[in-house]
Write an enzyme that holds these catalytic residues in place. Structure first.
Site, PDB file in Angstrom:
ATOM      1  N   GLU A   1       0.839  -1.212   0.000  1.00 60.75           N
ATOM      2  CA  GLU A   1       0.000   0.000   0.000  1.00 60.75           C
ATOM      3  C   GLU A   1       0.874   1.262   0.000  1.00 60.75           C
ATOM      4  O   GLU A   1       0.543   2.251  -0.660  1.00 60.75           O
ATOM      5  CB  GLU A   1      -0.959  -0.051   1.192  1.00 60.75           C
ATOM      6  CG  GLU A   1      -2.053  -1.120   1.035  1.00 60.75           C
ATOM      7  CD  GLU A   1      -2.873  -1.323   2.282  1.00 60.75           C
ATOM      8  OE1 GLU A   1      -4.108  -1.180   2.202  1.00 60.75           O
ATOM      9  OE2 GLU A   1      -2.278  -1.618   3.352  1.00 60.75           O
TER      10      GLU A   1
ATOM     11  N   GLU B   1      -3.690  -9.717   3.984  1.00 58.14           N
ATOM     12  CA  GLU B   1      -4.437  -9.393   5.204  1.00 58.14           C
ATOM     13  C   GLU B   1      -5.516 -10.416   5.536  1.00 58.14           C
ATOM     14  O   GLU B   1      -5.825 -10.644   6.700  1.00 58.14           O
ATOM     15  CB  GLU B   1      -5.081  -8.004   5.059  1.00 58.14           C
ATOM     16  CG  GLU B   1      -4.112  -6.836   5.207  1.00 58.14           C
ATOM     17  CD  GLU B   1      -3.392  -6.480   3.917  1.00 58.14           C
ATOM     18  OE1 GLU B   1      -2.742  -5.425   3.867  1.00 58.14           O
ATOM     19  OE2 GLU B   1      -3.440  -7.272   2.957  1.00 58.14           O
TER      20      GLU B   1
HETATM   21  N1  T1G Z   1       4.631  -7.452  11.734  1.00 55.33           N
HETATM   22  C1  T1G Z   1       5.371  -7.815  12.810  1.00 55.33           C
HETATM   23  N2  T1G Z   1       6.278  -8.845  12.812  1.00 55.33           N
HETATM   24  C2  T1G Z   1       6.426  -9.502  11.656  1.00 55.33           C
HETATM   25  C3  T1G Z   1       5.685  -9.178  10.489  1.00 55.33           C
HETATM   26  C4  T1G Z   1       4.752  -8.096  10.560  1.00 55.33           C
HETATM   27  N3  T1G Z   1       4.017  -7.720   9.511  1.00 55.33           N
HETATM   28  N4  T1G Z   1       6.056 -10.038   9.513  1.00 55.33           N
HETATM   29  C5  T1G Z   1       6.990 -10.847  10.053  1.00 55.33           C
HETATM   30  N5  T1G Z   1       7.212 -10.547  11.326  1.00 55.33           N
HETATM   31  C6  T1G Z   1       8.169 -11.189  12.237  1.00 55.33           C
HETATM   32  C7  T1G Z   1       7.826 -12.651  12.523  1.00 55.33           C
HETATM   33  O1  T1G Z   1       6.908 -12.764  13.580  1.00 55.33           O
HETATM   34  C8  T1G Z   1       9.186 -13.223  12.883  1.00 55.33           C
HETATM   35  O2  T1G Z   1       9.449 -12.860  14.217  1.00 55.33           O
HETATM   36  C9  T1G Z   1      10.138 -12.443  11.974  1.00 55.33           C
HETATM   37  O3  T1G Z   1       9.425 -11.253  11.577  1.00 55.33           O
HETATM   38  C10 T1G Z   1      10.511 -13.193  10.727  1.00 55.33           C
HETATM   39  O4  T1G Z   1       9.330 -13.637  10.101  1.00 55.33           O
HETATM   40  C11 T1G Z   1      -2.939  -1.807   6.939  1.00 55.33           C
HETATM   41  C12 T1G Z   1      -3.153  -4.124   8.327  1.00 55.33           C
HETATM   42  C13 T1G Z   1       7.397 -11.441   5.694  1.00 55.33           C
HETATM   43  C14 T1G Z   1       6.984 -13.444   4.315  1.00 55.33           C
HETATM   44  O5  T1G Z   1       0.718 -10.486   6.709  1.00 55.33           O
HETATM   45  O6  T1G Z   1       4.217 -13.386   5.814  1.00 55.33           O
HETATM   46  O7  T1G Z   1      -0.311  -4.671   6.544  1.00 55.33           O
HETATM   47  O8  T1G Z   1       9.458 -15.123  15.194  1.00 55.33           O
HETATM   48  O9  T1G Z   1       9.758 -16.082  10.533  1.00 55.33           O
HETATM   49  O10 T1G Z   1       9.558 -17.062   6.891  1.00 55.33           O
HETATM   50  O11 T1G Z   1      -3.341  -3.177   5.155  1.00 55.33           O
HETATM   51  O12 T1G Z   1       6.838 -13.161   7.989  1.00 55.33           O
HETATM   52  O13 T1G Z   1      11.570 -14.014  14.553  1.00 55.33           O
HETATM   53  O14 T1G Z   1      10.243 -13.129  16.489  1.00 55.33           O
HETATM   54  O15 T1G Z   1       7.832 -15.333   9.090  1.00 55.33           O
HETATM   55  O16 T1G Z   1      11.144 -15.286   6.041  1.00 55.33           O
HETATM   56  C15 T1G Z   1       0.372  -7.814   6.296  1.00 55.33           C
HETATM   57  C16 T1G Z   1       3.348 -11.305   7.461  1.00 55.33           C
HETATM   58  C17 T1G Z   1       0.240  -7.247   7.662  1.00 55.33           C
HETATM   59  C18 T1G Z   1       3.050 -10.476   6.275  1.00 55.33           C
HETATM   60  C19 T1G Z   1       8.797 -13.443   6.058  1.00 55.33           C
HETATM   61  N6  T1G Z   1       1.621  -8.525   6.198  1.00 55.33           N
HETATM   62  N7  T1G Z   1       4.680 -11.860   7.426  1.00 55.33           N
HETATM   63  O17 T1G Z   1       8.691 -14.820   6.229  1.00 55.33           O
HETATM   64  O18 T1G Z   1      10.204 -15.067   8.297  1.00 55.33           O
HETATM   65  S1  T1G Z   1      -1.349  -6.550   7.886  1.00 55.33           S
HETATM   66  C20 T1G Z   1       1.691  -9.829   6.413  1.00 55.33           C
HETATM   67  C21 T1G Z   1       4.994 -12.895   6.605  1.00 55.33           C
HETATM   68  C22 T1G Z   1      -1.291  -5.063   7.052  1.00 55.33           C
HETATM   69  C23 T1G Z   1      -2.475  -3.053   6.230  1.00 55.33           C
HETATM   70  C24 T1G Z   1      -2.584  -4.308   7.015  1.00 55.33           C
HETATM   71  C25 T1G Z   1       6.369 -13.463   6.731  1.00 55.33           C
HETATM   72  C26 T1G Z   1       7.364 -12.901   5.689  1.00 55.33           C
HETATM   73  P1  T1G Z   1      10.212 -13.845  15.157  1.00 55.33           P
HETATM   74  P2  T1G Z   1       9.210 -15.146   9.534  1.00 55.33           P
HETATM   75  P3  T1G Z   1       9.961 -15.644   6.815  1.00 55.33           P
END
Ligand code: T1G
Length: 697
Positions: free
Chosen positions: A105, A125
């Site tokens: 976004e 999301e």
């Molecule tokens: N926020 C906070 N922590 C996050 C995070 C996030 N968005 N994404 C990953 N982490 C942390 C995760 O918990 C882990 O922590 C570390 O990073 C490594 O992640 C307004 C509301 C990016 C593809 O849904 O899909 O935006 O365990 O082990 O396998 O519209 O993480 O080490 O303490 O998963 O290489 C939308 C979520 C949010 C993406 C990487 N975004 N993340 O995968 O590593 S909602 C998502 C992932 C939003 C807006 C809305 C995956 C990754 P720890 P990992 P990975």
């Protein structure tokens, strides 16, 4: 400016570099840093363009999920993106790694987007029970059209840079360093006299039939609601101007933020990442594993061998005879061609695996150099002991010896070897090369680095590994046995298998317990009942024998064409097997039971209460370390609906006190089966939840 954003000036271009490892989540500090960075750039004389680029392995992984459920802090992401888009300067996004959710976004709020070929973009999301909440539902359709935008949002699946370019999301694809690429591209734009280009000002694409699409999306989402609400959010763009659409998107986003589904799915997101991190294994190095042995080439052995081959490991599969070995090789080859068909592996990888990565042997001595051996032979303790005695004789010192047993005592198996510290359980789920769950069963003598090796192997195989202690059925099958027994009790008392399946499928399970039994094979449950009766059932336990008669008549479910259901017209067109209800009615009469009516709500309540109660015993006894371990076991191995987070997350949301009072109510009729779990009583007495235990780690 916050330390999350670095500001640098390159000629006429201000560069904002995001530094919020590990994945540049858009935390409050990052948002504030970007806001201040934009202010600084606009006030910096001579600056004509801004480049936003991420440091590390991603552009942005989206909003900071850890901030969800807390009061939102300024600047809000939609406002920040409006601010970026409205800037009089040209703003360029240079994307690498992932740009997900709020990350994409932000890029859509920029005027131009460049990306490296390996970049991936998406709006996942819905996997958190939400919709895009910072303009994604309003801006993306203006670039891609409604259908493509809906596909990105309702599936939550990231797309590659090439597809994103074809859809108009990315303007330029260029390999190399994202910062250098971004700078060169921004300079090109300035030299070409490019103008600000706000996506929000682009015309809306052709509309679609919103109601039909909403209904179809809802029907496709098996009870999960957020994908369908993406449709309503995009539809809102057509009801007024851009800001009206943004307002509607925000309202839907906040409504979904309050839902139990959001709580369940975010719990699943973090639990899936926490389940493999065990405090007691912190800093414990696993043993090297590149060559594994598999004993037994049946369905499970062949599946385990396939999973290992797909992960690039070398496999020696041992069978009792060359003929049996060829049958096993056939099973593995059909699994591999299935993986090729599903695009899991390329034709080259397929050929390489079939080259020499797999050796089928009939002599235990061939396993002398294996780093780890997994036994998957017939579920009989005497047979297991023979196998482990052989492994103890031939395997090199330091080799890890694992059993794939689904319930036998690993301590007893380990004790038959001279190296019990090298023994553990690795309990795969059928089909082992597809199912994500792996129970790593840590026995009393299992050495920490052996347990760590189990988890490392699980990660290498792409599994979600859960630590389990030794008991009959470990975590998953023990809890399954209880809620299946609860279902059998409801059958005796008046419910039908078909009503129970329908009620639980409406609750969100992929399949009800009786359809699952037919899929797995009724002979498995029959063998368990016979074993438990031989071992001696507690006289207070209610027993149901109607299913035995089905098996005695040769009906084992899908594999024989009949079980609880008749599969003459195929698995998808199953119909109730008319022989079943008469067997049940005869059993009730034999036990002198007058059947009563059950409504779906009571069926689900009892079924879930039995699951939660047994799960609380499993956690209370330390068989599962944390409640989230149980939740992940049921999610990845037993078809529990992800949007409910798992049985113990569901229990916290429903309320432990009301569940305990239900259980105590049920116990009046059957105090033996419904004995409340001490941990459940303790948590209720202390006003605590299972999540509190998760937080204690
Ligand atoms: N926020 C906070 N922590 C996050 C995070 C996030 N968005 N994404 C990953 N982490 C942390 C995760 O918990 C882990 O922590 C570390 O990073 C490594 O992640 C307004 C509301 C990016 C593809 O849904 O899909 O935006 O365990 O082990 O396998 O519209 O993480 O080490 O303490 O998963 O290489 C939308 C979520 C949010 C993406 C990487 N975004 N993340 O995968 O590593 S909602 C998502 C992932 C939003 C807006 C809305 C995956 C990754 P720890 P990992 P990975």
């Amino acid at each position: 400016m916050s330390d999350k954003i670095a500001y640098a000036r390159h000629g006429d271009i201000a560069v904002l570099t995001v530094k919020n490892p590990p994945v540049n989540a858009l935390s409050q500090a990052v948002r504030q840093g970007l806001w201040d960075g934009m202010n600084k750039a606009e006030a910096d004389t001579g600056v004509r363009a801004v480049l936003i680029v991420g440091e590390g392995r991603a552009f942005f992984a989206g909003a900071d999920i850890k901030e969800f459920g807390k009061p939102p802090l300024d600047p809000h992401l939609p406002d920040l993106i409006r601010r970026i888009e409205a800037s009089p300067l040209i703003v360029v996004a240079s994307m690498h790694g992932v740009s997900l959710g709020g990350g994409l976004e932000v890029a859509l709020g920029c005027h131009y987007r460049i990306a490296v070929p390996s970049a991936r973009v998406g709006l996942p999301e819905v996997h958190l029970g939400l919709i895009p909440g910072a303009g994604g539902t309003q801006r993306l359709p203006r670039l891609t059209g409604v259908d493509a935008a809906l596909d990105v949002m309702t599936t939550g699946r990231p797309i590659g840079a090439a597809q994103a370019h074809d859809l108009g999301i990315i303007d330029v694809i260029k390999d190399g360093d994202p910062a250098e690429n971004g700078l060169a591209y921004a300079q090109e734009l300035l030299d070409a006299g490019a103008i600000r280009r706000a996506v929000s000002e682009l015309p809306l694409p052709a509309a679609i039939d919103w109601d039909a699409t909403f209904d179809a999306t809802l029907a496709r989402s098996k009870g999960q609601i957020s994908p369908a609400w993406c449709v309503r959010a995009i539809e809102a763009a057509y009801a007024g101007d851009f800001e009206a659409g943004m307002k509607a998107e925000r309202q839907i986003f906040f409504d979904l933020m309050q839902t139990d589904q959001r709580k369940g799915m975010i719990h699943a997101f973090f639990s899936e990442r926490a389940v493999g991190n065990l405090p007691e294994l912190k800093g414990v190095a696993p043993r090297e594993v590149s060559r594994i042995g598999v004993i037994g080439g049946g369905t499970m052995g062949a599946g385990i061998a396939t999973a290992a081959l797909l992960a690039g490991l070398r496999v020696h599969l041992l069978e009792m005879s060359p003929e049996a070995g060829e049958v096993a090789r056939g099973r593995i080859e059909s699994n591999l061609s299935g993986a090729l068909r599903r695009g899991k592996i390329s034709a080259d990888q397929h050929a390489a695996i079939l080259g020499d990565a797999l050796q089928v042997v009939t002599d235990y001595d061939a396993l002398a150099e294996a780093d780890l051996v997994i036994e998957a032979v017939f579920e009989d303790m005497a047979v297991k002991k023979v196998v482990f005695a052989e492994l103890d004789r031939v395997c090199k010192p330091g080799a890890v010896l694992a059993s794939n047993t689904s319930y036998l005592d690993i301590n007893e198996i380990a004790a038959t070897t001279s190296r019990p510290g090298d023994v553990l359980g690795l309990h795969f789920f059928s089909p082992a090369h597809v199912m994500k769950l792996l129970e790593v069963v840590v026995a009393d003598a299992t050495a920490p680095d052996v347990a760590a090796t189990g988890f490392a192997l699980g990660k290498a195989l792409g599994k979600t590994s859960v630590r389990a202690g030794v008991c009959d059925g470990f975590i998953g099958n023990r809890i399954l046995s209880t809620y299946r027994t609860c279902a059998d009790h409801m059958i005796l008392d008046g419910a039908s298998p078909y009503q129970i399946d329908a009620a639980l499928e409406a609750f969100g399970f992929a399949m009800g317990p009786f359809a699952v039994a037919d899929l797995a094979g009724l002979d498995i449950g029959w063998a368990v009942r016979k074993r438990k009766r031989t071992e001696g059932l507690d006289p207070r336990a209610r027993d149901a024998a109607y299913a035995d008669k089905l098996c005695e008549d040769g009906h084992f479910g899908q594999k024989t064409g009949k079980g609880y259901y008749d599969y003459a017209a195929g698995p998808k067109a199953r119909v109730p097997n008319p022989d079943v209800m008469p067997l049940i009615e005869a059993e009730r009469a034999a036990q002198g039971i007058t059947p009563r009516d059950f409504d779906d709500e009571e069926i689900v309540r009892r079924y879930m209460a039995s699951m939660v109660n047994e799960a609380a015993k499993v956690v209370g006894e330390g068989i599962a370390r944390r409640p989230l371990d149980v939740d992940m076991t049921l999610l990845f191995g037993y078809g529990f609906p992800r949007y409910r987070g798992g049985p113990l997350k569901w229990a916290d949301i429903v309320g432990l006190e009301s569940l305990l009072s239900d259980i105590k109510g049920y116990a009046e009729a059957d105090p033996y089966f419904w004995a409340p779990a001490p941990l459940l009583e303790k948590l209720v007495a202390e006003g605590r939840t299972f999540d509190d235990l998760n937080k204690e780690g």
